[in-house]
Design a protein around this motif. Structure first.
Motif, PDB file in Angstrom:
ATOM      1  N   LEU A 172      11.338   9.497   2.261  1.00  6.44           N
ATOM      2  CA  LEU A 172      10.194   8.898   1.700  1.00  6.44           C
ATOM      3  C   LEU A 172       9.288   7.612   2.626  1.00  6.44           C
ATOM      4  O   LEU A 172       8.124   8.076   2.793  1.00  6.44           O
ATOM      5  N   ILE A 173      10.276   6.970   3.340  1.00  8.53           N
ATOM      6  CA  ILE A 173       9.558   6.336   4.284  1.00  8.53           C
ATOM      7  C   ILE A 173       8.729   7.205   5.437  1.00  8.53           C
ATOM      8  O   ILE A 173       7.725   6.718   5.820  1.00  8.53           O
ATOM      9  N   LEU A 174       9.555   8.109   5.726  1.00 12.80           N
ATOM     10  CA  LEU A 174       8.813   8.963   6.929  1.00 12.80           C
ATOM     11  C   LEU A 174       7.546   9.634   6.500  1.00 12.80           C
ATOM     12  O   LEU A 174       6.713   9.760   7.220  1.00 12.80           O
ATOM     13  N   ILE A 175       7.696  10.244   5.029  1.00 12.75           N
ATOM     14  CA  ILE A 175       6.684  10.838   4.510  1.00 12.75           C
ATOM     15  C   ILE A 175       5.345   9.912   4.539  1.00 12.75           C
ATOM     16  O   ILE A 175       4.292   9.974   4.928  1.00 12.75           O
ATOM     17  N   GLY A 176       5.744   8.724   3.898  1.00 13.61           N
ATOM     18  CA  GLY A 176       4.601   7.645   3.663  1.00 13.61           C
ATOM     19  C   GLY A 176       3.992   7.365   5.171  1.00 13.61           C
ATOM     20  O   GLY A 176       2.609   7.278   5.216  1.00 13.61           O
ATOM     21  N   SER A 177       4.684   7.118   5.844  1.00 13.52           N
ATOM     22  CA  SER A 177       4.495   6.515   7.184  1.00 13.52           C
ATOM     23  C   SER A 177       3.737   7.571   7.976  1.00 13.52           C
ATOM     24  O   SER A 177       2.593   7.501   8.628  1.00 13.52           O
ATOM     25  N   GLY A 178       4.220   8.851   7.949  1.00 14.71           N
ATOM     26  CA  GLY A 178       3.693  10.051   8.560  1.00 14.71           C
ATOM     27  C   GLY A 178       2.300  10.381   8.110  1.00 14.71           C
ATOM     28  O   GLY A 178       1.426  10.654   8.896  1.00 14.71           O
ATOM     29  N   TRP A 179       2.099  10.297   6.693  1.00 17.49           N
ATOM     30  CA  TRP A 179       0.704  10.507   6.122  1.00 17.49           C
ATOM     31  C   TRP A 179      -0.120   9.438   6.814  1.00 17.49           C
ATOM     32  O   TRP A 179      -1.497   9.603   7.254  1.00 17.49           O
ATOM     33  N   GLN A 180       0.180   8.338   7.055  1.00 18.73           N
ATOM     34  CA  GLN A 180      -0.649   7.043   7.676  1.00 18.73           C
ATOM     35  C   GLN A 180      -0.994   7.544   8.895  1.00 18.73           C
ATOM     36  O   GLN A 180      -2.266   7.366   9.330  1.00 18.73           O
ATOM     37  N   ILE A 181       0.086   8.003   9.645  1.00 18.73           N
ATOM     38  CA  ILE A 181      -0.292   8.537  11.186  1.00 18.73           C
ATOM     39  C   ILE A 181      -1.184   9.737  11.253  1.00 18.73           C
ATOM     40  O   ILE A 181      -2.192   9.829  11.935  1.00 18.73           O
ATOM     41  N   LEU A 236      -1.100   6.403  -0.985  1.00 19.47           N
ATOM     42  CA  LEU A 236       0.188   7.155  -0.825  1.00 19.47           C
ATOM     43  C   LEU A 236       1.010   7.070   0.575  1.00 19.47           C
ATOM     44  O   LEU A 236       2.105   7.274   0.839  1.00 19.47           O
ATOM     45  N   THR A 237       0.198   6.321   1.367  1.00 20.87           N
ATOM     46  CA  THR A 237       0.648   5.959   2.737  1.00 20.87           C
ATOM     47  C   THR A 237       1.230   4.594   2.869  1.00 20.87           C
ATOM     48  O   THR A 237       1.281   3.752   2.061  1.00 20.87           O
ATOM     49  N   LEU A 238       1.944   4.333   3.913  1.00 18.83           N
ATOM     50  CA  LEU A 238       2.791   3.108   4.168  1.00 18.83           C
ATOM     51  C   LEU A 238       2.365   2.581   5.589  1.00 18.83           C
ATOM     52  O   LEU A 238       2.335   3.656   6.516  1.00 18.83           O
ATOM     53  N   GLY A 239       2.290   1.363   5.639  1.00 13.76           N
ATOM     54  CA  GLY A 239       2.124   0.832   6.830  1.00 13.76           C
ATOM     55  C   GLY A 239       0.674   0.059   7.030  1.00 13.76           C
ATOM     56  O   GLY A 239       0.622  -0.620   7.782  1.00 13.76           O
ATOM     57  N   ASN A 258       0.656  -1.094   0.013  1.00 16.28           N
ATOM     58  CA  ASN A 258       0.025   0.016   0.070  1.00 16.28           C
ATOM     59  C   ASN A 258       0.932   1.295  -0.094  1.00 16.28           C
ATOM     60  O   ASN A 258       0.458   2.304   0.533  1.00 16.28           O
ATOM     61  N   ALA A 259       2.138   1.171  -0.801  1.00 10.92           N
ATOM     62  CA  ALA A 259       2.971   2.384  -0.541  1.00 10.92           C
ATOM     63  C   ALA A 259       3.353   2.625  -2.071  1.00 10.92           C
ATOM     64  O   ALA A 259       4.310   1.998  -2.366  1.00 10.92           O
ATOM     65  N   ALA A 260       2.835   3.429  -2.733  1.00  7.13           N
ATOM     66  CA  ALA A 260       3.289   4.028  -4.198  1.00  7.13           C
ATOM     67  C   ALA A 260       4.761   4.327  -4.157  1.00  7.13           C
ATOM     68  O   ALA A 260       5.734   4.011  -4.737  1.00  7.13           O
ATOM     69  N   SER A 261       5.035   5.103  -2.682  1.00  4.32           N
ATOM     70  CA  SER A 261       6.262   5.582  -2.509  1.00  4.32           C
ATOM     71  C   SER A 261       7.526   4.856  -2.409  1.00  4.32           C
ATOM     72  O   SER A 261       8.436   4.640  -3.093  1.00  4.32           O
ATOM     73  N   GLY A 300       0.903   0.099  12.082  1.00  7.19           N
ATOM     74  CA  GLY A 300       1.923  -0.116  10.890  1.00  7.19           C
ATOM     75  C   GLY A 300       2.993   1.223  10.512  1.00  7.19           C
ATOM     76  O   GLY A 300       3.898   1.063  10.434  1.00  7.19           O
ATOM     77  N   GLY A 301       2.043   2.225  10.320  1.00  3.61           N
ATOM     78  CA  GLY A 301       2.660   3.577  10.419  1.00  3.61           C
ATOM     79  C   GLY A 301       3.607   3.924  11.185  1.00  3.61           C
ATOM     80  O   GLY A 301       4.793   4.349  10.843  1.00  3.61           O
ATOM     81  N   LEU A 302       3.192   3.705  12.453  1.00  3.64           N
ATOM     82  CA  LEU A 302       4.007   4.001  13.577  1.00  3.64           C
ATOM     83  C   LEU A 302       5.388   3.306  13.582  1.00  3.64           C
ATOM     84  O   LEU A 302       6.490   3.814  13.743  1.00  3.64           O
TER      85      LEU A 302
END
Lengths: 158, 215
Positions: free
Chosen positions: B42-51, B66-69, A35-38, B74-76
């Motif tokens: 990039l990891i911090l922005i993706g996971s930060g947006w998730q949070i 565009l989010t991660l986790g 779930n992460a395009a980035s 998972g984002g945290l």
């Protein structure tokens, strides 16, 4: 953790199971590392598969344990959280939970009890502050609890 | 500019006009820390947006794709893992940059009048990019600005991570809620920088090559 056999009286098994299943939402559970395009774009640069697989999840757990260790080192038990003026309290108190507010169970205040159990110094039962028992007794420690919508999950930043 | 620049060390007679190390635009440590930083950011922005999406500050959320986790926890996990990468890598970069004098040499002085002139020239497409080794005033301002945003985002992140143990820092940033806002706007500044930075790198592909091969 409470084991199934030691569940206290008045604990609704259905509610408990419902809450537990909500803790791990299955669809997003599988999206844990995806779930992460980035990140998808990132694999182009690194050339290695970091988005998928258990190894990444395992690595995150290891870092998480390292973070626990760091937090334990940082923690000073004598450092208290600052006290705020009563005017600083947000009213109505914001709902805090892993599920939306509409999904919060309706609770009969007079029957609701919070049981502090497990590896704690003193096991005790608390009545909801709005209940007739606590109105008659000691001053309310948590005047902000939502009437009839009580979350037993508390998390305090350290 | 190209004739006197140091991107072409070989003169007409075929002998090297300058020692080869002078032709290196980005030393190895800059290239390595640059790409590690890119990964961490990039990891911090993706996971930060998730949070952020779990408790939005404003009336919008970021698209889930565009989010991660996958979800808040998972984002945290991602965020609190990549933060070590960012900070450790950033410390290596800053210490080496200060020790070698490269940071001061490349970024200072920054004169506001020059920045205005070079930004206007860049927008008009008249800014010379012949000498990649020397930053123009617009680049200096952007790079110094994003370094500052990096310091602010780490400070506000620490204040949110340990708001009781680091309560002086949190108070300096306007308390927990203030730190959230500062963290958000520092992120916005970094994302804005990222957009400009990537567009410029694509417009001047030699600069991308220089960040990989060094020259």
């Amino acid at each position: 953790m409470r084991r199934a056999g030691r569940r206290g009286p008045g604990v609704d098994t259905g509610l408990l199971l419902g809450d537990a299943s909500k803790l791990l939402p299955e669809p997003s559970r599988r999206l844990f590392l995806r779930n992460a395009a980035s990140l998808g774009a990132l694999t182009l640069f690194t050339g290695c598969e970091i988005v998928d697989g258990r190894s990444a999840e395992k690595a995150l757990r290891v870092v998480s344990q390292f973070n626990d260790w760091v937090q334990a080192r940082l923690f000073n038990p004598n450092r208290l959280a600052p006290t705020y003026a009563e005017s600083a309290i947000t009213r109505p108190f914001p709902f805090n939970g892993y599920y939306p507010e509409e999904a919060a169970p309706d609770i009969d205040e007079d029957r609701y009890k919070l049981i502090v159990d497990g590896l704690v110094a003193s096991r005790r039962r608390r009545r909801s502050p709005g209940s007739s028992a606590s109105r008659a007794g000691a001053p309310s420690a948590n005047g902000q609890a939502r009437r009839s919508r009580t979350s037993s999950h508390a998390s305090a930043p350290t | 500019m190209a004739l006197t620049g140091n991107t072409n060390p070989v003169d007409a007679s075929g002998t090297q006009a300058q020692p080869p190390e002078q032709s290196v635009i980005h030393p190895l440590y800059v290239r390595i820390t640059h790409w590690i930083n890119a990964l961490a950011v990039l990891i911090l922005i993706g996971s930060g947006w998730q949070i952020y999406n779990a408790s939005p500050l404003f009336a919008f959320t970021f698209p889930g794709s565009l989010t991660l986790g996958g979800w808040l926890a998972g984002g945290l996990l991602w965020h609190f893992a990549a933060m070590w990468l960012l900070v450790a890598n950033g410390l290596v970069y800053v210490v080496l940059g200060l020790a070698t004098g490269r940071l001061r040499r490349q970024l200072l002085p920054i004169r506001p009048a020059d920045v205005v002139r070079d930004v206007a020239a860049a927008l008009a497409g008249r800014l010379s990019r012949d000498d990649l080794a020397r930053y123009n005033a617009a680049q200096k301002a952007l790079y110094a600005g994003v370094l500052l945003a990096g310091v602010v985002i780490v400070a506000s992140g620490l204040a949110m991570w340990k708001p009781v143990q680091l309560q002086e820092l949190a108070a300096l940033l306007g308390g927990y809620e203030g730190a959230r806002l500062v963290h958000f706007f520092a992120m916005a500044a970094i994302v804005l920088f990222l957009v400009v930075h990537v567009v410029m790198a694509l417009l001047v592909p030699r600069s991308l090559r220089a960040m990989i091969r060094g020259r």
